[in-house]
Scaffold this active site. Structure first.
Site, PDB file in Angstrom:
ATOM      1  N   GLU A  79      -8.080 -12.428   5.839  1.00 12.56           N
ATOM      2  CA  GLU A  79      -6.897 -11.990   6.594  1.00 12.56           C
ATOM      3  C   GLU A  79      -7.128 -12.312   8.069  1.00 12.56           C
ATOM      4  O   GLU A  79      -6.278 -12.879   8.736  1.00 12.56           O
ATOM      5  CB  GLU A  79      -6.682 -10.484   6.394  1.00 12.56           C
ATOM      6  CG  GLU A  79      -5.500  -9.932   7.172  1.00 12.56           C
ATOM      7  CD  GLU A  79      -5.279  -8.429   6.945  1.00 12.56           C
ATOM      8  OE1 GLU A  79      -6.133  -7.776   6.314  1.00 12.56           O
ATOM      9  OE2 GLU A  79      -4.237  -7.926   7.403  1.00 12.56           O
ATOM     10  N   HIS A 125       0.837  -1.204   0.000  1.00 12.23           N
ATOM     11  CA  HIS A 125       0.000   0.000   0.000  1.00 12.23           C
ATOM     12  C   HIS A 125       0.872   1.255   0.000  1.00 12.23           C
ATOM     13  O   HIS A 125       1.773   1.375   0.843  1.00 12.23           O
ATOM     14  CB  HIS A 125      -0.879   0.036   1.243  1.00 12.23           C
ATOM     15  CG  HIS A 125      -1.767  -1.168   1.391  1.00 12.23           C
ATOM     16  ND1 HIS A 125      -3.099  -1.151   1.073  1.00 12.23           N
ATOM     17  CD2 HIS A 125      -1.502  -2.430   1.814  1.00 12.23           C
ATOM     18  CE1 HIS A 125      -3.621  -2.349   1.305  1.00 12.23           C
ATOM     19  NE2 HIS A 125      -2.675  -3.148   1.757  1.00 12.23           N
ATOM     20  N   ASP A 177       3.170  -5.408   2.193  1.00 11.57           N
ATOM     21  CA  ASP A 177       1.953  -4.809   2.734  1.00 11.57           C
ATOM     22  C   ASP A 177       2.152  -3.324   3.096  1.00 11.57           C
ATOM     23  O   ASP A 177       1.882  -2.459   2.272  1.00 11.57           O
ATOM     24  CB  ASP A 177       1.439  -5.620   3.938  1.00 11.57           C
ATOM     25  CG  ASP A 177      -0.082  -5.519   4.115  1.00 11.57           C
ATOM     26  OD1 ASP A 177      -0.729  -4.834   3.308  1.00 11.57           O
ATOM     27  OD2 ASP A 177      -0.615  -6.135   5.060  1.00 11.57           O
ATOM     28  N   ASP A 178       2.611  -3.045   4.305  1.00 17.27           N
ATOM     29  CA  ASP A 178       2.783  -1.656   4.791  1.00 17.27           C
ATOM     30  C   ASP A 178       4.170  -1.570   5.440  1.00 17.27           C
ATOM     31  O   ASP A 178       4.278  -1.536   6.676  1.00 17.27           O
ATOM     32  CB  ASP A 178       1.695  -1.337   5.817  1.00 17.27           C
ATOM     33  CG  ASP A 178       0.307  -1.581   5.253  1.00 17.27           C
ATOM     34  OD1 ASP A 178      -0.157  -0.735   4.463  1.00 17.27           O
ATOM     35  OD2 ASP A 178      -0.298  -2.615   5.578  1.00 17.27           O
TER      36      ASP A 178
HETATM   37  N1  ADE Z   1      -4.735  -1.473   4.499  1.00 16.06           N
HETATM   38  C1  ADE Z   1      -3.420  -1.479   4.582  1.00 16.06           C
HETATM   39  N2  ADE Z   1      -2.971  -2.671   5.002  1.00 16.06           N
HETATM   40  C2  ADE Z   1      -4.040  -3.453   5.186  1.00 16.06           C
HETATM   41  C3  ADE Z   1      -4.232  -4.783   5.596  1.00 16.06           C
HETATM   42  N3  ADE Z   1      -3.221  -5.570   5.926  1.00 16.06           N
HETATM   43  N4  ADE Z   1      -5.498  -5.234   5.684  1.00 16.06           N
HETATM   44  C4  ADE Z   1      -6.519  -4.450   5.364  1.00 16.06           C
HETATM   45  N5  ADE Z   1      -6.388  -3.189   4.964  1.00 16.06           N
HETATM   46  C5  ADE Z   1      -5.157  -2.694   4.866  1.00 16.06           C
HETATM   47 ZN    ZN Z   2      -2.864  -5.068   2.573  1.00 14.80          ZN
END
Ligand code: ADE
Ligand code: ZN
Length: 349
Positions: free
Chosen positions: A202, A24, A279-280
């Site tokens: 998730e 993201h 991911d982040d």
């Molecule tokens: N937005 C950013 N990372 C996320 C994640 N792991 N799950 C859901 N939304 C997200």
């Molecule tokens: Zn994500």
């Protein structure tokens, strides 16, 4: 000296060429940058201390931080700088070659979609010119907002089509917006020729994964760990070639830091198509290179297995056949070069 072919060392895991499909933009803002952006744009964060900003214990707290950092990005220049920095950093630290990066336009109410795109494309093109890293974009629906917001967003994407935007996705809290609510938005995207992915399974159950495939028509699932609890779904996902873009460090957050509880190894063992993604990255204190090191070491991957994992997502990338075969060639050459280097040959002979 020849190295042990059976073990993928941390250096090998980090140096492998990478392609990632689940990262993201807003989750890729380093804490120091988030604090500077907030100051520059007059936006308040819960703390101005970068050492504290990304400290959270729960997924909900993480999402609150993610939304606040999104709100601190208010100009096209912010988008350009964040995109450029995160791509060039990942190239430098983890040999990232290709990324499909998502962003949440509706988390930035002060900017229009074309304004965000203008900044992003500027950042992407500069990063590619300077380092060769390629990036395409996935427009993400925030499922905590309404289905009509999602429909309007997809209409905007279609009205402003550009080659770099290849897909739509959906993210944020699975417990907030079920796939069934977003069928219309996904149908419009499919009709316009956009690819589809979705965060599912998730933390939610396997029905989320099933509904994302059956109702939203997705080709890929982001995370998808709950698939393992439904053997029939594993079988159909495998035979339909659904790809799972998984994330090691996010799994650590969901499992209280216990790597043994992470489902990625069992998903690979079940024959599913699985890639490793960041991911982040700064929010989870990781990067794409570190994700490979963590996964490779925890799963005791051999060099061949690690190289296969690095290539695993290419067949599910949202690219045409020409680009896919070009990427495969780049990866094959790079892996061969790496192997020769480690086996003690001069890579230039
Ligand atoms: N937005 C950013 N990372 C996320 C994640 N792991 N799950 C859901 N939304 C997200
Ligand atoms: Zn994500």
């Amino acid at each position: 000296m020849a190295h042990d072919r059976s073990v993928a060392s941390p250096e090998y895991l980090r140096a492998l060429p990478k392609a990632e499909f689940h990262c993201h933009l807003e989750g890729s803002v380093p804490a120091t940058t988030a604090v500077s952006l907030a100051r520059r744009n007059g936006v308040k964060l819960r703390t101005a201390d970068p050492d504290v900003l990304y400290q959270f214990d729960t997924f909900e707290e993480f999402l609150d931080v993610y939304v606040a950092v999104s709100a601190a990005m208010t100009t096209p220049r912010d988008f350009a700088e964040v995109a450029y920095d995160c791509l060039t950093d990942a190239q430098r630290t983890g040999n990232l070659r290709y990324r499909e990066m998502s962003f949440n336009p509706t988390n930035h109410p002060s900017l229009t979609y074309p304004q965000m795109l203008e900044g992003l494309l500027d950042g992407l093109r500069s990063a590619q010119a300077d380092t060769g890293v390629e990036c395409r974009l996935i427009v993400a629906i925030n499922r905590e907002q309404s289905p009509s917001v999602a429909r309007d967003l997809v209409a905007d994407v279609i009205a402003h089509r550009c080659d770099e935007v290849v897909a739509i996705g959906i993210d944020h809290n699975e417990r907030a917006g079920a796939p069934a609510e977003f069928v219309e938005a996904y149908r419009a995207a499919a009709a316009a020729g956009l690819h589809r992915t979705a965060h599912a399974g998730e933390r939610g159950d396997s029905q989320e994964v099933r509904d994302s495939i059956e109702l939203l028509g997705v080709e890929r699932i982001d995370h998808g760990y709950a698939v393992l609890s439904d053997p029939d779904l594993v079988t159909s996902a495998r035979s339909e070639g659904i790809h799972f873009a998984t994330c090691w460090s996010t799994g650590l957050l969901h499992h209280g830091g216990d790597p043994a509880a992470i489902e990625i190894g069992p998903m690979i063992a079940a024959g599913l198509s699985v890639s490793i993604n960041s991911d982040d990255p700064p929010m989870f204190n990781t990067d794409i290179g570190t994700e490979f090191v963590l996964a490779g070491q925890s799963l005791s991957l051999t060099r061949d297995q690690a190289a296969d994992l690095a290539r695993a997502g290419l067949d599910s990338a949202f690219v045409d056949d020409t680009d896919r075969s070009r990427l495969h060639k780049v990866f094959a050459a790079e892996i061969e070069r790496l192997d020769r280097e480690l086996d003690g040959h001069d890579p230039t002979d």
